[in-house]
Design an enzyme around this catalytic site. Sequence first.
Site, PDB file in Angstrom:
ATOM      1  N   LYS A  18       0.856  -1.210   0.000  1.00 32.56           N
ATOM      2  CA  LYS A  18       0.000   0.000   0.000  1.00 32.56           C
ATOM      3  C   LYS A  18       0.890   1.259   0.000  1.00 32.56           C
ATOM      4  O   LYS A  18       1.943   1.250  -0.630  1.00 32.56           O
ATOM      5  CB  LYS A  18      -0.974  -0.050   1.167  1.00 32.56           C
ATOM      6  CG  LYS A  18      -1.762  -1.376   1.184  1.00 32.56           C
ATOM      7  CD  LYS A  18      -2.940  -1.398   2.087  1.00 32.56           C
ATOM      8  CE  LYS A  18      -3.613  -2.769   1.999  1.00 32.56           C
ATOM      9  NZ  LYS A  18      -4.819  -2.883   2.789  1.00 32.56           N
ATOM     10  N   HIS A 101      -8.433  -3.232  -6.186  1.00 31.72           N
ATOM     11  CA  HIS A 101      -8.398  -3.380  -4.727  1.00 31.72           C
ATOM     12  C   HIS A 101      -9.557  -2.571  -4.129  1.00 31.72           C
ATOM     13  O   HIS A 101      -9.917  -1.517  -4.665  1.00 31.72           O
ATOM     14  CB  HIS A 101      -7.049  -2.872  -4.187  1.00 31.72           C
ATOM     15  CG  HIS A 101      -6.858  -3.212  -2.742  1.00 31.72           C
ATOM     16  ND1 HIS A 101      -7.436  -2.477  -1.731  1.00 31.72           N
ATOM     17  CD2 HIS A 101      -6.195  -4.226  -2.142  1.00 31.72           C
ATOM     18  CE1 HIS A 101      -7.111  -3.034  -0.561  1.00 31.72           C
ATOM     19  NE2 HIS A 101      -6.363  -4.089  -0.794  1.00 31.72           N
ATOM     20  N   GLU A 103      -9.680  -0.600  -1.783  1.00 31.73           N
ATOM     21  CA  GLU A 103      -9.337   0.800  -1.494  1.00 31.73           C
ATOM     22  C   GLU A 103      -9.387   1.646  -2.762  1.00 31.73           C
ATOM     23  O   GLU A 103      -9.739   2.825  -2.714  1.00 31.73           O
ATOM     24  CB  GLU A 103      -7.950   0.859  -0.821  1.00 31.73           C
ATOM     25  CG  GLU A 103      -8.017   0.344   0.614  1.00 31.73           C
ATOM     26  CD  GLU A 103      -6.758  -0.350   1.116  1.00 31.73           C
ATOM     27  OE1 GLU A 103      -5.670  -0.128   0.556  1.00 31.73           O
ATOM     28  OE2 GLU A 103      -6.877  -1.134   2.083  1.00 31.73           O
ATOM     29  N   GLU A 173     -11.042 -10.580  -0.856  1.00 32.89           N
ATOM     30  CA  GLU A 173     -10.686  -9.748   0.296  1.00 32.89           C
ATOM     31  C   GLU A 173     -11.948  -9.136   0.898  1.00 32.89           C
ATOM     32  O   GLU A 173     -12.420  -8.092   0.415  1.00 32.89           O
ATOM     33  CB  GLU A 173      -9.749  -8.620  -0.137  1.00 32.89           C
ATOM     34  CG  GLU A 173      -8.406  -9.082  -0.641  1.00 32.89           C
ATOM     35  CD  GLU A 173      -7.321  -8.042  -0.381  1.00 32.89           C
ATOM     36  OE1 GLU A 173      -6.275  -8.430   0.141  1.00 32.89           O
ATOM     37  OE2 GLU A 173      -7.516  -6.852  -0.668  1.00 32.89           O
ATOM     38  N   SER A 219      -6.194  -9.253   6.952  1.00 33.75           N
ATOM     39  CA  SER A 219      -5.607  -9.584   8.257  1.00 33.75           C
ATOM     40  C   SER A 219      -4.948 -10.960   8.299  1.00 33.75           C
ATOM     41  O   SER A 219      -5.026 -11.663   9.311  1.00 33.75           O
ATOM     42  CB  SER A 219      -6.646  -9.425   9.373  1.00 33.75           C
ATOM     43  OG  SER A 219      -7.098  -8.078   9.448  1.00 33.75           O
TER      44      SER A 219
HETATM   45  P1  13P Z   1      -4.210  -6.411   5.697  1.00 35.06           P
HETATM   46  O1  13P Z   1      -3.442  -7.709   5.536  1.00 35.06           O
HETATM   47  O2  13P Z   1      -3.400  -5.319   6.302  1.00 35.06           O
HETATM   48  O3  13P Z   1      -5.521  -6.642   6.371  1.00 35.06           O
HETATM   49  O4  13P Z   1      -4.543  -5.910   4.209  1.00 35.06           O
HETATM   50  C1  13P Z   1      -5.109  -6.777   3.317  1.00 35.06           C
HETATM   51  C2  13P Z   1      -5.091  -6.161   1.977  1.00 35.06           C
HETATM   52  O5  13P Z   1      -5.843  -5.241   1.699  1.00 35.06           O
HETATM   53  C3  13P Z   1      -4.134  -6.685   0.991  1.00 35.06           C
HETATM   54  O6  13P Z   1      -4.417  -6.191  -0.284  1.00 35.06           O
END
Ligand code: 13P
Length: 257
Positions: A18, A101, A103, A173, A219
């Site tokens: 990220k 993703h 986000e 995810e 996570s």
């Molecule tokens: P985390 O492993 O920090 O929960 O993030 C997952 C993620 O969004 C990977 O693309």
Amino acid sequence: MNASMINKRKKIVAGNWKMNVLPSKVTEFIHELKERINTNEADVVVCPPFICLPSAVEACKNSIIRVGAQNMHWEEKGAFTGEVSPAMLVDMGVEYVIIGHSERRQYFAETDQTVNRKVHSAFKYGLKPIVCVGETLEQREQGITNDLLRMQTRIAVQGLTTQQVEELIIAYEPIWAIGTGKTATPEDANSATAEIRSVIRELYGDSTAEKIRIQYGGSVNAGNAGELFGMPDIDGGLVGGASLKVDEFEKIVKYDE
Ligand code: 13P
């Protein structure tokens, strides 16, 4: 017959860094990682921010670690200020690209349609796309998780050839599990990845459904990777926070040792 006996898919573990790493720290981090990760049991990918990609590609040379981008535009070039094209990624030596993703969907207005355009473009330029799908907590509570996953998956693969789908990677995810420490149970995660696989089966047949790799993300850490990746329909993970710590990421990659 036990499901793990028929699952011949190679696991793929990708670290999504990220917007969390400074360019000056990338080389050292990867050098440390590549000393520890030399198993060929799983495909291992790191996805740094765009600006870190050249040093990541350089640092990953002579190792099994591959490099992915976190996003891209679908066009090759043009007047798209601030964007990065698939041709640029390939020119730099990048091999994978995360597409859609949550986000990106949430903060940058990406849609299932732009995801599909990007997937086509990634294949056109020779990149391996990792397409993210997943539900919000509200959608899970409303009982529409499977409907949503089916729709996201159908649109993401629209117009792809069988061969492309076999090379595609999908990351399930659940949004409520990202960065929250609330991992999906292995059973829930497997049920979602199996649902995604069943969509591929309906559209492309059994053999393609058995080949496509579907990761779990949300996570994932050294403590839960084994249980999750051991499930019959989960082919590795897309890891956020835990991929930023060499020790932790090493343990995730070597989850079954
Ligand atoms: P985390 O492993 O920090 O929960 O993030 C997952 C993620 O969004 C990977 O693309």
